[in-house]
Design a protein around this motif. Structure first.
Motif, PDB file in Angstrom:
ATOM      1  N   ALA A 101       1.708   4.306   2.967  1.00  0.00           N
ATOM      2  CA  ALA A 101       1.851   3.280   4.006  1.00  0.00           C
ATOM      3  C   ALA A 101       3.198   2.577   3.907  1.00  0.00           C
ATOM      4  CB  ALA A 101       0.717   2.262   3.898  1.00  0.00           C
ATOM      5  N   GLU A 102       3.669   2.305   2.694  1.00  0.00           N
ATOM      6  CA  GLU A 102       4.964   1.636   2.511  1.00  0.00           C
ATOM      7  C   GLU A 102       6.116   2.510   2.976  1.00  0.00           C
ATOM      8  OE1 GLU A 102       3.804  -1.242  -1.304  1.00  0.00           O
ATOM      9  OE2 GLU A 102       4.608   0.771  -1.641  1.00  0.00           O
ATOM     10  N   ASN A 103       6.033   3.818   2.732  1.00  0.00           N
ATOM     11  CA  ASN A 103       7.049   4.732   3.250  1.00  0.00           C
ATOM     12  C   ASN A 103       7.086   4.685   4.772  1.00  0.00           C
ATOM     13  OD1 ASN A 103       8.662   6.839   1.461  1.00  0.00           O
ATOM     14  ND2 ASN A 103       6.728   6.453   0.376  1.00  0.00           N
ATOM     15  N   MET A 104       5.936   4.643   5.388  1.00  0.00           N
ATOM     16  CA  MET A 104       5.858   4.572   6.842  1.00  0.00           C
ATOM     17  C   MET A 104       6.394   3.236   7.357  1.00  0.00           C
ATOM     18  SD  MET A 104       4.404   7.435   8.064  1.00  0.00           S
ATOM     19  CE  MET A 104       3.361   7.172   9.499  1.00  0.00           C
ATOM     20  N   ARG A 121       0.239   2.313  14.932  1.00  0.00           N
ATOM     21  CA  ARG A 121       0.903   3.618  14.942  1.00  0.00           C
ATOM     22  C   ARG A 121       0.828   4.289  13.575  1.00  0.00           C
ATOM     23  NH1 ARG A 121       1.981   7.969  17.967  1.00  0.00           N
ATOM     24  NH2 ARG A 121       4.029   8.868  17.599  1.00  0.00           N
ATOM     25  N   ILE A 122       1.037   3.509  12.516  1.00  0.00           N
ATOM     26  CA  ILE A 122       0.985   4.061  11.158  1.00  0.00           C
ATOM     27  C   ILE A 122      -0.417   4.583  10.859  1.00  0.00           C
ATOM     28  CG2 ILE A 122       1.045   3.435   8.701  1.00  0.00           C
ATOM     29  CD1 ILE A 122       3.423   1.569   9.414  1.00  0.00           C
ATOM     30  N   LYS A 127      -4.051   9.073   9.984  1.00  0.00           N
ATOM     31  CA  LYS A 127      -5.335   9.726  10.279  1.00  0.00           C
ATOM     32  C   LYS A 127      -5.098  11.130  10.829  1.00  0.00           C
ATOM     33  CE  LYS A 127      -7.900   5.449  11.145  1.00  0.00           C
ATOM     34  NZ  LYS A 127      -8.430   4.512  12.160  1.00  0.00           N
ATOM     35  N   PHE A 128      -4.095  11.245  11.679  1.00  0.00           N
ATOM     36  CA  PHE A 128      -3.785  12.539  12.292  1.00  0.00           C
ATOM     37  C   PHE A 128      -3.465  13.602  11.239  1.00  0.00           C
ATOM     38  CE2 PHE A 128      -0.484  15.412  14.059  1.00  0.00           C
ATOM     39  CZ  PHE A 128      -1.271  16.073  14.979  1.00  0.00           C
ATOM     40  N   VAL A 129      -2.688  13.221  10.197  1.00  0.00           N
ATOM     41  CA  VAL A 129      -2.319  14.193   9.156  1.00  0.00           C
ATOM     42  C   VAL A 129      -3.275  14.129   7.960  1.00  0.00           C
ATOM     43  CG1 VAL A 129       0.113  14.247   9.814  1.00  0.00           C
ATOM     44  CG2 VAL A 129      -0.640  12.617   8.072  1.00  0.00           C
ATOM     45  N   LEU A 150       3.016  13.842   5.162  1.00  0.00           N
ATOM     46  CA  LEU A 150       3.494  12.460   5.292  1.00  0.00           C
ATOM     47  C   LEU A 150       4.872  12.426   5.939  1.00  0.00           C
ATOM     48  CD1 LEU A 150       3.120   9.451   4.805  1.00  0.00           C
ATOM     49  CD2 LEU A 150       3.985   9.784   2.467  1.00  0.00           C
ATOM     50  N   GLU A 151       5.734  13.385   5.596  1.00  0.00           N
ATOM     51  CA  GLU A 151       7.072  13.425   6.200  1.00  0.00           C
ATOM     52  C   GLU A 151       6.989  13.682   7.697  1.00  0.00           C
ATOM     53  OE1 GLU A 151      10.245  14.744   2.818  1.00  0.00           O
ATOM     54  OE2 GLU A 151       8.889  16.308   3.486  1.00  0.00           O
ATOM     55  N   ILE A 152       6.048  14.537   8.107  1.00  0.00           N
ATOM     56  CA  ILE A 152       5.868  14.790   9.535  1.00  0.00           C
ATOM     57  C   ILE A 152       5.353  13.531  10.236  1.00  0.00           C
ATOM     58  CG2 ILE A 152       4.432  16.032  11.214  1.00  0.00           C
ATOM     59  CD1 ILE A 152       4.789  18.525   9.514  1.00  0.00           C
ATOM     60  N   ALA A 153       4.374  12.860   9.609  1.00  0.00           N
ATOM     61  CA  ALA A 153       3.862  11.612  10.193  1.00  0.00           C
ATOM     62  C   ALA A 153       4.977  10.594  10.329  1.00  0.00           C
ATOM     63  CB  ALA A 153       2.733  11.060   9.323  1.00  0.00           C
TER      64      ALA A 153
END
Length: 276
Positions: A101-104, A121-122, A127-129, A150-153
């Motif tokens: 979450a912090e990366n996002m 959005r995060i 959830k999507f990935v 996570l990189e794709i998200a």
């Protein structure tokens, strides 16, 4: 800036060249990508795929040629273009000492995602990935496949018009690779997002991409759907088409590494001679 050029064309590359001293990494290539298309560069390591992506994403200045991306020239609209693209590079770029979450959140701040939309959005993308349950875990505890997801998200967080994926499944097991491409196809379908990917895996290019540009030694050899490339070469498979068009198979990792070392040495020697 964001008007599509030439109908539905979102990327137009014209006579693009990148030289390092006497070595030409990208050799006068031209191609177009349509809005909402999944487009692939297929070629061995050292073929010029990553160099091209770095120029398209404004991280590398071309020696010559021009790129118009989402209606703007990369030489004149770098800031606007950067806001309209998402990037997942070969090399990991997450902060291992932060949670998912912090990366996002850090990315959301960098891209000025409005405060009132960030959490929604995060959470939506995690959830999507399938990482929402791990959102508060440090990235250093993640597997390679989880990091890629996570990189794709993260790359999707600011609603980019184009998602660039540079060998995103390198080093992942076949099952994880398959899951990753399912996410990419879903994104493309649900958001009509243009996806530009590079790979040296034949089956990935054939399964995922709607059009494929075969690239080797810095040059685009041919472009078309997998079926068009097979028909063009009168072969029964994409691998046979690749061999017919380039005269060789996709080089293995060890050979590719040696090729890359030789090219880097040439670049260094060219740079030295240029300074004399």
């Amino acid at each position: 800036m964001h008007a599509a050029q030439d109908g539905d064309t979102i990327i137009t590359v014209s006579n693009l060249v990148k030289k390092y001293g006497s070595f030409t990494a990208v050799d006068n290539i031209s191609f177009e990508v349509k809005r909402g298309e999944i487009f692939a560069f297929l070629g061995p390591n050292g073929a010029g795929k990553s160099t091209t992506i770095k120029m398209l994403t404004t991280l590398l200045t071309p020696t010559s040629g021009n790129v118009v991306l989402n209606g703007g020239s990369i030489s004149e609209h770098k800031d606007s273009i950067r806001k309209s693209i998402g990037i997942v590079f070969q090399d990991p770029s997450l902060d291992d000492d932060l949670t998912a979450a912090e990366n996002m959140q850090f990315h959301a701040v960098c891209y000025k995602v409005p405060n009132n939309l960030r959490k929604q959005r995060i959470d939506e993308l995690l959830k999507f990935v399938e990482l929402f349950d791990r959102k508060d875990d440090l990235v250093k505890t993640f597997s390679g496949g989880m990091r890629r997801r996570l990189e794709i998200a993260r790359g999707l967080l600011h609603h980019p018009a184009i998602l660039f994926l540079d060998e995103p499944t390198l080093g992942l097991d076949p099952q994880t690779r398959n899951h990753l491409w399912n996410y990419v196809r879903d994104i493309n379908r649900k958001e009509n997002m243009t996806v530009f990917l590079t790979t040296h895996y034949m089956e990935e290019a054939e399964k995922v991409a709607q059009r494929i540009a075969i690239i080797d030694h810095g040059r685009i050899i041919s472009t078309g759907s997998a079926e068009q490339l097979r028909q063009q070469t009168k072969t029964g498979s994409l691998e046979d088409a690749f061999i017919t068009l380039t005269g060789e198979t996709i080089r293995d990792e060890e050979a590719s590494g040696l090729d890359q070392m030789r090219k880097m040495r040439k670049m260094w020697e060219g740079g030295r001679s240029g300074r004399k």
